[in-house]
Design a protein around this motif. Structure first.
Motif, PDB file in Angstrom:
ATOM      1  N   THR A  59     -50.347 -37.609  19.526  1.00 30.16           N
ATOM      2  CA  THR A  59     -50.509 -37.579  18.447  1.00 30.16           C
ATOM      3  C   THR A  59     -51.210 -36.968  17.500  1.00 30.16           C
ATOM      4  O   THR A  59     -51.578 -35.970  18.582  1.00 30.16           O
ATOM      5  N   SER A  60     -51.196 -36.081  16.251  1.00 28.50           N
ATOM      6  CA  SER A  60     -52.053 -35.165  15.745  1.00 28.50           C
ATOM      7  C   SER A  60     -52.072 -35.078  14.010  1.00 28.50           C
ATOM      8  O   SER A  60     -50.994 -36.281  13.865  1.00 28.50           O
ATOM      9  N   ASP A  61     -52.926 -34.718  13.969  1.00 32.39           N
ATOM     10  CA  ASP A  61     -53.677 -34.834  12.085  1.00 32.39           C
ATOM     11  C   ASP A  61     -51.488 -34.411  11.370  1.00 32.39           C
ATOM     12  O   ASP A  61     -52.375 -34.678  10.546  1.00 32.39           O
ATOM     13  N   ILE A  62     -51.077 -33.176  11.906  1.00 34.55           N
ATOM     14  CA  ILE A  62     -50.644 -32.881  11.654  1.00 34.55           C
ATOM     15  C   ILE A  62     -49.047 -33.760  11.307  1.00 34.55           C
ATOM     16  O   ILE A  62     -48.150 -33.305   9.844  1.00 34.55           O
ATOM     17  N   SER A  63     -48.826 -34.622  11.621  1.00 40.93           N
ATOM     18  CA  SER A  63     -47.849 -35.268  11.558  1.00 40.93           C
ATOM     19  C   SER A  63     -47.389 -36.897  11.575  1.00 40.93           C
ATOM     20  O   SER A  63     -48.743 -36.779  12.740  1.00 40.93           O
ATOM     21  N   ASP A  64     -46.889 -37.918  11.403  1.00 42.43           N
ATOM     22  CA  ASP A  64     -47.204 -38.624  11.641  1.00 42.43           C
ATOM     23  C   ASP A  64     -45.810 -39.275  12.878  1.00 42.43           C
ATOM     24  O   ASP A  64     -45.622 -40.824  13.343  1.00 42.43           O
ATOM     25  N   LYS A  66     -47.543 -32.365   7.685  1.00 45.07           N
ATOM     26  CA  LYS A  66     -47.735 -32.601   6.407  1.00 45.07           C
ATOM     27  C   LYS A  66     -48.479 -31.381   5.681  1.00 45.07           C
ATOM     28  O   LYS A  66     -48.100 -31.512   4.230  1.00 45.07           O
ATOM     29  N   GLU A  84     -53.721 -34.660  20.709  1.00 50.46           N
ATOM     30  CA  GLU A  84     -53.805 -35.413  22.055  1.00 50.46           C
ATOM     31  C   GLU A  84     -52.657 -36.326  23.127  1.00 50.46           C
ATOM     32  O   GLU A  84     -51.574 -37.019  21.835  1.00 50.46           O
ATOM     33  N   LYS A 124     -56.987 -34.047  24.459  1.00 52.49           N
ATOM     34  CA  LYS A 124     -56.992 -33.484  23.809  1.00 52.49           C
ATOM     35  C   LYS A 124     -56.883 -31.907  23.772  1.00 52.49           C
ATOM     36  O   LYS A 124     -57.446 -31.069  24.747  1.00 52.49           O
TER      37      LYS A 124
END
Length: 158
Positions: free
Chosen positions: A72-77, A118, A130, A140
């Motif tokens: 997982t990452s904030d850069i992509s779902d 994103k 993560e 992480k």
């Protein structure tokens, strides 16, 4: 007779106390769980705006195997893990992290795929991810963004 019972009881206690540690000492490394460490992480700066790949090595110093099940990452779902076989890339549900071994995610082979970015990561930035495993807790990791053609020498991976 009371004295004999006490002596027998004391002897049984001594045997139990000495046998326990001796048996515990007989355990093999395969009885221990996974001990994971990540190294060599990087992301080449993507050439397009919507996709990127990530690479790293998961070392397992433990006696128990594990599996990388997701990232997982904030850069992509939309992040998946892919294997490359016969020059074809396909999504997989998990990668094995063997006991006393490693999982290599590298150019031309198995890798992390980031879809529908994103924002486009630029060289010099770091992308936080993560890694999630079947048995071990999440890890992480920051992927330094390198030039688009970056490929670490084999000696630099670990």
């Amino acid at each position: 007779m009371n004295r004999r019972t006490t002596a027998a009881s004391a002897l049984a206690s001594v045997i139990a106390l000495t046998a326990g540690p001796a048996l515990a000492g007989c355990s093999t490394s395969s009885d221990s769980g996974p001990e994971l460490k990540v190294s060599g992480a990087f992301m080449p700066q993507p050439v397009g705006d919507d996709m990127a790949a990530g690479f790293l090595t998961v070392q397992n110093k433990g006696g128990g195997a594990d599996k990388l099940t997701s990232v997982t990452s904030d850069i992509s779902d939309d992040i998946t893990i892919h294997e490359s076989k016969n020059q074809k890339m396909q999504e997989v549900k998990a990668f094995d992290v063997p006991a006393d071994g490693e999982l290599d995610l590298e150019r031309g082979g198995n890798h992390i795929m980031f879809m529908k970015l994103k924002q486009k990561p630029m060289q010099g930035e770091k992308v936080a991810v993560e890694l999630r495993f079947e048995k071990s807790g999440p890890i992480k990791v920051e992927l330094p963004v390198k030039e688009p053609t970056y490929n670490p020498p084999a000696t630099m991976k670990h």
